[in-house]
Design a protein around this motif. Structure first.
Motif, PDB file in Angstrom:
ATOM      1  N   ILE A 147       9.743  -4.708  -8.402  1.00 27.01           N
ATOM      2  CA  ILE A 147       9.576  -5.402  -7.126  1.00 27.01           C
ATOM      3  C   ILE A 147       8.500  -4.721  -6.284  1.00 27.01           C
ATOM      4  CG2 ILE A 147      10.727  -6.031  -4.962  1.00 27.01           C
ATOM      5  CD1 ILE A 147      13.343  -6.246  -6.638  1.00 27.01           C
ATOM      6  N   ALA A 148       8.483  -3.387  -6.271  1.00 25.17           N
ATOM      7  CA  ALA A 148       7.468  -2.653  -5.514  1.00 25.17           C
ATOM      8  C   ALA A 148       6.068  -3.002  -6.016  1.00 25.17           C
ATOM      9  CB  ALA A 148       7.724  -1.157  -5.603  1.00 25.17           C
ATOM     10  N   ARG A 149       5.933  -3.055  -7.339  1.00 25.14           N
ATOM     11  CA  ARG A 149       4.626  -3.393  -7.913  1.00 25.14           C
ATOM     12  C   ARG A 149       4.214  -4.812  -7.520  1.00 25.14           C
ATOM     13  NH1 ARG A 149       4.111  -6.133 -12.318  1.00 25.14           N
ATOM     14  NH2 ARG A 149       6.177  -5.570 -13.116  1.00 25.14           N
ATOM     15  N   LEU A 150       5.153  -5.763  -7.621  1.00 26.49           N
ATOM     16  CA  LEU A 150       4.843  -7.154  -7.289  1.00 26.49           C
ATOM     17  C   LEU A 150       4.523  -7.332  -5.809  1.00 26.49           C
ATOM     18  CD1 LEU A 150       7.602  -8.827  -9.474  1.00 26.49           C
ATOM     19  CD2 LEU A 150       5.136  -9.173  -9.740  1.00 26.49           C
ATOM     20  N   LYS A 151       5.067  -6.473  -4.980  1.00 19.12           N
ATOM     21  CA  LYS A 151       4.846  -6.558  -3.532  1.00 19.12           C
ATOM     22  C   LYS A 151       3.634  -5.739  -3.071  1.00 19.12           C
ATOM     23  CE  LYS A 151       8.318  -9.214  -2.161  1.00 19.12           C
ATOM     24  NZ  LYS A 151       8.136 -10.460  -1.385  1.00 19.12           N
ATOM     25  N   GLY A 152       2.922  -5.114  -4.002  1.00 26.81           N
ATOM     26  CA  GLY A 152       1.663  -4.480  -3.632  1.00 26.81           C
ATOM     27  C   GLY A 152       1.708  -2.997  -3.368  1.00 26.81           C
ATOM     28  N   GLY A 176       0.790  -1.223   0.000  1.00 23.06           N
ATOM     29  CA  GLY A 176       0.000   0.000   0.000  1.00 23.06           C
ATOM     30  C   GLY A 176       0.824   1.276   0.000  1.00 23.06           C
ATOM     31  N   ASP A 177       2.153   1.163   0.089  1.00 25.22           N
ATOM     32  CA  ASP A 177       3.016   2.344   0.051  1.00 25.22           C
ATOM     33  C   ASP A 177       3.046   2.976  -1.344  1.00 25.22           C
ATOM     34  OD1 ASP A 177       3.837   2.329   2.687  1.00 25.22           O
ATOM     35  OD2 ASP A 177       5.721   1.262   2.303  1.00 25.22           O
ATOM     36  N   ASP A 237      -0.713  12.765  -3.370  1.00 21.90           N
ATOM     37  CA  ASP A 237      -0.959  12.329  -2.000  1.00 21.90           C
ATOM     38  C   ASP A 237       0.328  12.044  -1.240  1.00 21.90           C
ATOM     39  OD1 ASP A 237      -3.752  12.462  -2.367  1.00 21.90           O
ATOM     40  OD2 ASP A 237      -3.758  10.458  -3.257  1.00 21.90           O
ATOM     41  N   GLY A 238       1.465  12.493  -1.788  1.00 25.46           N
ATOM     42  CA  GLY A 238       2.740  12.296  -1.124  1.00 25.46           C
ATOM     43  C   GLY A 238       3.329  10.921  -1.389  1.00 25.46           C
ATOM     44  N   ILE A 239       4.515  10.684  -0.819  1.00 35.76           N
ATOM     45  CA  ILE A 239       5.192   9.398  -0.974  1.00 35.76           C
ATOM     46  C   ILE A 239       5.505   8.817   0.405  1.00 35.76           C
ATOM     47  CG2 ILE A 239       6.195  10.053  -3.201  1.00 35.76           C
ATOM     48  CD1 ILE A 239       8.894  10.444  -1.738  1.00 35.76           C
ATOM     49  N   ASP A 240       5.618   7.502   0.451  1.00 35.45           N
ATOM     50  CA  ASP A 240       5.956   6.812   1.697  1.00 35.45           C
ATOM     51  C   ASP A 240       7.378   6.270   1.688  1.00 35.45           C
ATOM     52  OD1 ASP A 240       3.185   6.928   2.807  1.00 35.45           O
ATOM     53  OD2 ASP A 240       2.781   5.688   1.037  1.00 35.45           O
ATOM     54  N   VAL A 241       7.859   5.903   0.489  1.00 30.99           N
ATOM     55  CA  VAL A 241       9.191   5.323   0.334  1.00 30.99           C
ATOM     56  C   VAL A 241       9.913   6.021  -0.804  1.00 30.99           C
ATOM     57  CG1 VAL A 241      10.450   3.249  -0.437  1.00 30.99           C
ATOM     58  CG2 VAL A 241       8.650   3.045   1.288  1.00 30.99           C
ATOM     59  N   TYR A 242      11.194   6.321  -0.575  1.00 30.45           N
ATOM     60  CA  TYR A 242      12.041   6.872  -1.638  1.00 30.45           C
ATOM     61  C   TYR A 242      13.275   6.003  -1.770  1.00 30.45           C
ATOM     62  CZ  TYR A 242      15.302  10.008  -4.061  1.00 30.45           C
ATOM     63  OH  TYR A 242      16.221  10.541  -4.943  1.00 30.45           O
TER      64      TYR A 242
END
Length: 337
Positions: free
Chosen positions: A169-174, A150-151, A218-223
């Motif tokens: 990887i981010a896409r595959l992990k949701g 959800g990030d 809506d901003g970012i959670d991970v960079y």
């Protein structure tokens, strides 16, 4: 019976100031003696060129020792055993190693690892999608940045070897949303059309802070930072509370001859409770089995795709390295011998 042979090797002879030039290197022929017990002789097939190599050309404190002047450049390579005096290695085996910029390698067998030849997968993949490059993406996103389903994730240098893996990887992990920056319209198109990025922008088209704000309302959670500089400042502006950054590279500043100006918004780290963590993949190799299992399955299933930019010939190794530093590659940059 083993025989002497000549190895062509590229050596560092002076420490670059700013951008490396041909005069910082020399090409030499080294006569290899007969194999000693426990040694291998390997014909290299592909060499890796990587941004970290520029840092090692400086005589400065870092996470790994600098290259020594007059010694052959080391780095990732893959080749085939042509002579063996070591148990467990046979002529014809494909081996991965770190002996770098040379066509023929002769070293103790402990420095080599046999890898399987996979149908339909080029051997150069062991320098990228099946190797340390993709492991960097995997551990940086999942272990360092503590990615959660959800990030919203932002990746700089997203069309490079590491960046293309992070996004997938981010896409595959949701991930909820994956955003990337790159340096050309062609690369931006690849990010959204091939690599599964939800949004992408060309950092040369305007201020990164403004473009990121438009791509991530809506901003970012991970960079995941491969670039540093303006991109890092933009990410610190865009972070939601509790945001996490994995700081992997500063390629925008690596050839600077003067100290670069830092982000001007570091107070956000305090007020938003941000975590910025620098890392190098060598401290996370214990995750290789988990990475290898997941990446192998993703490749087999077609869930992960990859590109390579290939230069041909040992004599074009420096050209490949400089092109990499200027962002001329899509995916992993390799030299084919």
């Amino acid at each position: 019976m083993n025989t002497p042979a000549l190895s062509t090797q590229i050596q560092l002879v002076s420490r670059p100031v700013g951008w490396p030039t041909e005069s910082d290197f020399r090409t030499v022929s080294v006569e290899l003696p007969e194999l000693a017990p426990g040694q291998l002789r390997v014909q290299n097939l592909f060499l890796s060129v990587d941004p970290y190599m520029r840092g090692r050309m400086n005589d400065a404190r870092s996470y790994v020792a600098p290259y020594q002047l007059g010694e052959t450049m080391t780095g990732g390579a893959i080749g085939r055993v042509v002579e063996s005096a070591a148990e467990g290695f046979s002529v014809g085996d494909v081996v991965l190693h770190q002996f770098g910029w040379r066509d023929l390698v002769q070293e103790d067998a402990s420095g080599f690892r046999v890898v399987p030849e996979l149908p339909g997968v080029p051997l150069s993949a062991y320098l990228g999608v099946l190797g340390m490059t993709a492991l960097t993406a995997y551990v940086g996103l999942l272990e360092v940045a503590k990615f959660r389903e959800g990030d919203t994730v932002f990746v700089s240098g997203a069309a490079g070897a590491v960046g293309t893996m992070v996004g997938q990887i981010a896409r595959l992990k949701g991930a909820k949303r994956v955003i990337g920056s790159a340096g050309s319209a062609e690369k931006v198109a690849l990010l959204t059309e091939k690599y599964g990025y939800d949004a992408a922008f060309n950092y040369k088209d305007g201020p990164v802070t403004e473009q990121l704000a438009a791509a991530a309302p809506d901003g970012i959670d991970v960079y995941f930072d491969n670039v540093g500089g303006e991109h890092l400042e933009a990410a610190i502006d865009a972070f939601n509370d509790g945001g996490r950054a994995a700081l992997c590279g500063v390629i925008s500043q690596i050839n600077d001859t003067e100290r670069a100006e830092g982000p001007r918004n570091l107070s956000n780290i305090v007020t938003r409770g941000l975590t910025l963590t620098g890392f190098t993949v060598g401290n996370y190799t214990q995750h290789f089995p988990a990475f290898s299992g997941e990446m192998g399955a993703w490749l087999q299933n077609g869930d992960v795709v990859f590109d390579e930019t290939v230069y041909e010939g040992l004599d074009h190794t420096l050209d490949a390295f400089l092109a990499l530093m200027r962002g001329a590659n899509t995916g992993k940059m390799v030299v084919k011998l």
